[in-house]
Design a protein around this motif. Structure first.
Motif: not given
Length: 124
Positions: A33-38, A49-56, A58-61, A103-109
Motif C-alpha cells: 500500500a502506498m501513500g503521499w505525505f507533505r 493521500a493513500s492507495i491500497s495495494r490494487f488501488g481499490g 483511497t484516502l484523502y486529507q 491496506i492503506d492508512v493515513s498515519w506515518q508510522t
C-alpha cells in the motif's frame, strides 16, 4: 531494500496543476500500500493521500479532496498524485511512502519506506 524516488515537483501559479510520480525499485511493488505525505516549512509532516495495494481503496486529507487524485500502475511500479487547483498552502516537500500491507492508512508510522521528497511551490 526498497527505494522510492519522487519526480514532478516544481513551481506553479495558484490554480495550476502538477503531477507527482513515485517510482519503486521493488519487484514486489504491487504488494505495498502506498501513500503521499507533505511537510511545509515550519510544520510537521502530514498525510495527503493513500492507495491500497490494487488501488481499490483511497484516502484523502480533507483539504485536498476534489483537487488531488492518487493512482498507481503496478505493472510499471509507479504511483501518481495529480494535483489540480493548487493553492499556496499546498507548498511543501512531498514524500511518497510504502508499507508492507495491502491496506492503506493515513498515519506515518504505518509506512516503512520513504522517498527523499520533491519540492512543490505554489505562488499566488
Amino acid at each position: 531494500q526498497v527505494q522510492l524516488v519522487e519526480f514532478g515537483g516544481g513551481l506553479v501559479q495558484a490554480g495550476g496543476s502538477l503531477r507527482l510520480s513515485c517510482t519503486s525499485s521493488a519487484r514486489t511493488f504491487s504488494s505495498f500500500a502506498m501513500g503521499w505525505f507533505r511537510q511545509a516549512p515550519g510544520k510537521e509532516r502530514e498525510f495527503v493521500a493513500s492507495i491500497s495495494r490494487f488501488g481499490g481503496s483511497t484516502l484523502y486529507q480533507d483539504s485536498v479532496k476534489g483537487r488531488f487524485t492518487i493512482s498507481r500502475d503496478n505493472a510499471s511500479g509507479t504511483m501518481l498524485l495529480q494535483m489540480n487547483s493548487l493553492k499556496p498552502e499546498d507548498t511543501a516537500v512531498y514524500y511518497c511512502a510504502a508499507r508492507d500491507s495491502s491496506i492503506d492508512v493515513s498515519w506515518q508510522t504505518g509506512y516503512k519506506y520513504w522517498g527523499q521528497g520533491t519540492q512543490v511551490t505554489v505562488f499566488a
